[in-house]
Design an enzyme around this catalytic site. Structure first.
Site, PDB file in Angstrom:
ATOM      1  N   LYS A 142       0.560  -0.803  -0.196  1.00 56.14           N
ATOM      2  CA  LYS A 142      -0.167   0.036  -0.075  1.00 56.14           C
ATOM      3  C   LYS A 142       0.908   1.144   0.415  1.00 56.14           C
ATOM      4  CE  LYS A 142      -2.227   2.738   2.804  1.00 56.14           C
ATOM      5  NZ  LYS A 142      -1.235   4.057   1.794  1.00 56.14           N
TER       6      LYS A 142
ATOM      7  N   GLU B 182       9.944   0.814  10.313  1.00 53.76           N
ATOM      8  CA  GLU B 182      11.742   1.843  10.500  1.00 53.76           C
ATOM      9  C   GLU B 182      10.898   2.933  10.562  1.00 53.76           C
ATOM     10  OE1 GLU B 182      13.150   4.417   8.744  1.00 53.76           O
ATOM     11  OE2 GLU B 182      13.319   3.782   6.739  1.00 53.76           O
TER      12      GLU B 182
ATOM     13  N   CYS C 288      13.596  10.529   6.828  1.00 51.57           N
ATOM     14  CA  CYS C 288      13.662   9.321   8.379  1.00 51.57           C
ATOM     15  C   CYS C 288      14.888  10.414   9.157  1.00 51.57           C
ATOM     16  CB  CYS C 288      12.798   8.241   8.561  1.00 51.57           C
ATOM     17  SG  CYS C 288      14.340   7.240   7.239  1.00 51.57           S
TER      18      CYS C 288
ATOM     19  N   GLU D 170      10.482  14.713  16.130  1.00 54.88           N
ATOM     20  CA  GLU D 170      10.673  14.892  14.012  1.00 54.88           C
ATOM     21  C   GLU D 170      10.005  16.459  13.468  1.00 54.88           C
ATOM     22  OE1 GLU D 170       9.113  11.734  11.664  1.00 54.88           O
ATOM     23  OE2 GLU D 170      11.417  11.427  11.564  1.00 54.88           O
TER      24      GLU D 170
END
Ligand code: NAI
Length: 774
Positions: free
Chosen positions: A189, A263, A297, A388
């Site tokens: 997906k 991850e 990331c 983040e």
């Protein structure tokens, strides 16, 4: 304009890439259905995919339903056995064909990627798409070698992959290539913001002749992703995205037996020592935080710069920022394109607006753009130092000493990547192992390759992608196995035989015997009605104390592997000296001879003493002027629930690999037969094992599994107790996203339960990139 002015302003004429072919492809194919069983389905309820740079609608995409997911998983399930039975060479040929086709269509892929994601065409063309091709080539090689190299492993089955919007096609490649190489089929997906290159890839998979059902793509939003995670026949879930969603997926898959790799996010430190090549370090920052607009990331988003050079460094950095060109992503001269979506732009804007500190921002166009930003003057606890941002925003702090740099770098709940800048290789290689991160770049940033394992620790997730390590996450041992049941303790007899002095074994914490906090003890009876003794009834508080002791002993991880081996041999020797006594104890508790179990335990200690200095890392062959070292590092503190049915061997089988690899541990021994573990205290005491390396808390597995798995200072948790505890452990582990290894029956035969699988569980790979060049 004069040449001097051009140099001063960095102003170039526009050099736009054409979007004609990509738009023509969209017009010919949209609106899109899903790619299931080798063809597109008819479009269902659709939503639009936009170009963030222009807000123009690119195509209508189908919102995947639970039924669509079921159809796709069923197609994948039907195709899987035949795909897995193909010789590795045949699968290698398909992967090779995919690599070739990605290269052949690279221009179309790159433009489509840029239109859909807002990333600069230069990056899509020169980084994303070449890395995609490289990934398929590399995994064609793994497929070719798999049968010979991993004869005992089998594919996991149908993989569900869910990917984010920052590297749409590259993340597809990271999931599809290893899944297919290993003999699995896949349902992927893509992110709802960026589905287009996945759909183009689906179409070219037909050119590659990929059998129907091997690759399936279902588009949609988070609800579609959640339906894929929930599908009972998706036996492995591979996810890349936010930590919040990763946590949800960890909880949703808990106790289902599904394999999982996550991850997740990061707040990666970028450490510049005062002896660094400053100009290179400034240039490296451009790659670290302004690559893909910081929507990466592993972005180097936290600058830590040594105090003496901070001012000079920031001045040079601001000057470099002024030269960054932000604008039309299709322009080949652009450094930073659009932010991926208006929602992401709003998120970045809100976070920066809410923050204090001094902000330095350069110019940027109006629309879905955010300027390169540097924020100084924040404290280490400030939100922007910890959270983040996922945008082109760099926060900066100073440090004085290498030790302080390490402390600041590790002051985060994440652990994905880090950069270290120093011209002194001794300093860099001393700091690299001390940073809690899965990837460390020395004098570099954001270097990626299919051969080099990539992945995080802590709340950046677990599992590695790339290399053999990545492939193993798509394989399982071939040996069939049955789930373990709990062994009930021998009940108190109606006419007990109590003789001799009462002996109550305490807990073993920090190298000392400790009374259980509960103040209670549990009687242990032999099958023929004899009272064998009592053991302390451990509780949450005792687990806490044991974890604290295990933490205090963490210098064990820095001791030499040779020393750890010596101590394991010594434990074996001391156990051997008391073999008869241990065998008799096992016989008393279980009613069965313990001779073979004690012998096997001694042999197992020898096995891991042998492995202690032989579970080597690797040097990866990356196509850059660099060595990439894949180091096997200890996880930290491992909590383990030991098998009920093998009182001594079950415990030794978990303790020995754990400590051989440099971890410290908290062990909960057999609930039914705990006395072999409590007898072991003296053996450990006399074997030079430092206090706190092994801690043992007796008590009911059902009471202790949850506090152990939930403890925020436990880095990994293993559960070889009854199968029904797996869900409890995996759910509790979601808090700090620690790695879990739960009983899915793999180690039911304790006589055989040793080797690389245990060593891999006891370690995590850290990839250290060391570029070279005079
Ligand atoms: P997200 O984690 O929500 O989305 C990533 C993928 O997960 C998408 O395909 C999405 O449809 C899917 N998803 C969402 N909810 C799901 C669920 N409950 N079950 C299964 N799949 C689900 O990321 P989002 O909202 O797009 O971005 C939010 C923040 O996440 C960003 O600001 C950034 O901080 C972080 N992020 C991190 C990424 C990374 O590579 N580490 C990638 C994308 C976002």
């Amino acid at each position: 304009m004069s040449v001097k002015e051009i140099f001063d302003t960095m102003t170039y004429g526009p050099a736009p890439e054409s979007s004609v072919e990509a738009m023509a492809w969209l017009h010919a194919n949209a609106p899109f259905g899903h790619w299931i069983g080798g063809k597109f389905t008819a479009p269902g309820t659709t939503f639009a995919s936009h170009n963030p740079a222009t807000s123009e609608t690119l195509a209508q995409i189908t919102q995947g339903t639970t039924t669509d997911i079921d159809t796709a998983v069923t197609a994948a399930g039907r195709a899987q056995p035949k795909w897995a039975k193909l010789p590795g060479h045949k699968r290698a040929q398909y992967l090779y064909a995919l690599a070739r086709l990605v290269q052949k269509h690279s221009r179309l892929f790159a433009t489509l990627e840029t239109l859909d994601s807002g990333k600069p065409i230069r990056e899509a063309r020169d980084i994303d798409i070449p890395l995609v091709a490289r990934h398929f080539y590399y995994h064609a090689g793994l497929a070719q070698l798999l049968d010979a190299e991993q004869p005992d492993m089998a594919p996991v089955g149908v993989c569900g992959a869910i990917i984010p919007w920052n590297f749409p096609l590259l993340m597809l490649a990271w999931k599809v290539a290893p899944a297919l190489a290993a003999g699995n089929t896949i349902v992927l997906k893509p992110a709802e913001q960026t589905p287009l290159t996945a759909l183009l890839f689906a179409q070219i998979s037909r050119e590659a002749g990929l059998p129907p059902g091997v690759l399936n793509i279902v588009t949609g939003d988070g609800a579609t992703g959640a339906a894929l995670v929930a599908h009972p026949d998706a036996t492995k879930i591979a996810f890349t995205g936010s930590t919040d969603v990763g946590r949800k997926i960890r909880t949703a898959t808990a106790g289902t037996g599904k394999a999982l790799t996550l991850e997740l996010g990061g707040k990666s430190p970028y450490i510049v020592f005062d002896d660094a090549d400053i100009d290179s370090a400034v240039e490296g920052l451009v790659d670290a935080i302004w690559f893909n607009g910081g929507q990466v990331c592993c972005a180097g988003s936290r600058l830590l710069v040594q105090e003496g050079i901070a001012e000079r460094f920031h001045t040079k950095l601001r000057a470099r920022m002024n030269g960054l060109r932000v604008g039309d992503p299709m322009d080949k001269c652009i450094d930073m394109g659009a932010i991926n979506s208006p929602e992401q732009l709003a998120r970045i804007t809100a976070m920066v607006d809410a923050s204090g500190g001094e902000k330095y921002q350069t110019a940027c166009p109006t629309g879905c753009y955010y300027p390169p930003t540097l924020i100084t003057g924040l404290g280490s606890a400030d939100a922007l130092m910890q959270d983040e941002i996922f945008g082109p925003v760099l926060v900066s702090m100073t440090f004085r000493t290498p030790a302080e740099a390490v402390d600041l770098a590790n002051n985060t709940r994440y652990g994905l990547a880090a950069s270290i800048w120093s011209e002194n290789i001794n300093v860099a290689l001393d700091i690299a192992p001390q940073i809690k991160a899965g990837v460390v770049w020395i004098n570099g940033a954001n270097m990626l390759d299919a051969a080099a394992p990539f992945g995080g620790v802590r709340e950046s997730g677990f599992g590695r992608e790339g290399g053999w390590d990545g492939l193993l996450a798509y394989l399982r041992p071939k040996a069939a196995s049955k789930p373990l049941r709990s062994t009930l303790a021998v009940p108190a007899p109606t006419s007990p035989e109590v003789s001799g002095l009462d002996r109550t074994a305490k807990l073993y914490i920090g190298g000392k015997q400790a009374r259980p906090d509960s103040g209670y003890a549990t009687a242990i009876w032999s099958p023929n009605g004899k009272l064998l003794g009592h053991v302390g009834t451990g509780s949450r508080k005792d687990i806490r104390n044991a974890v604290e002791a295990a933490h205090a002993a963490k210098s064990w991880g820095k001791s030499s592997a040779h020393l750890r081996a010596q101590i394991l041999y010594y434990i074996a020797e001391n156990l051997s000296a008391r073999a008869d006594e241990f065998a008799a104890r096992i016989k008393d508790m279980t009613g069965k001879s313990g001779v073979a179990e004690v012998e096997a335990s001694i042999a197992r200690l020898f096995t891991y003493a042998a492995w202690a200095d032989k579970f080597d890392g690797a040097v990866k062959s990356v196509p850059l002027r660099s060595v990439a070292l894949a180091m096997n590092e200890p996880c930290g503190v491992i909590g383990a629930i030991c098998a009920d049915e093998a009182p001594l061997l079950g415990l030794i089988s978990l303790m020995a690999p754990t400590i051989a690899m440099g971890n410290t541990c908290v062990l909960v021994p057999s609930g039914a037969y705990p006395l072999a573990a409590t007898d072991l205290y003296q053996v450990l005491d006399t074997s030079d094992l430092p206090g706190g390396v092994v801690n043992i808390v007796t008590g009911a597995h059902a009471d202790l599994a949850k506090p152990l798995a939930a403890h925020m200072d436990v880095d990994a948790v293993w559960c070889f107790g009854a199968a029904e505890l797996s869900g409890v452990v995996e759910t509790a582990a979601a808090g700090n996203l620690k790695r879990t290894w739960v009983n899915d029956g793999r180690a039911t035969d304790w006589a055989l339960a040793e080797g690389r699988e245990f060593l891999r569980a006891a370690t995590q790979v850290k990839t250290i990139w060391v570029p070279y060049g005079a």
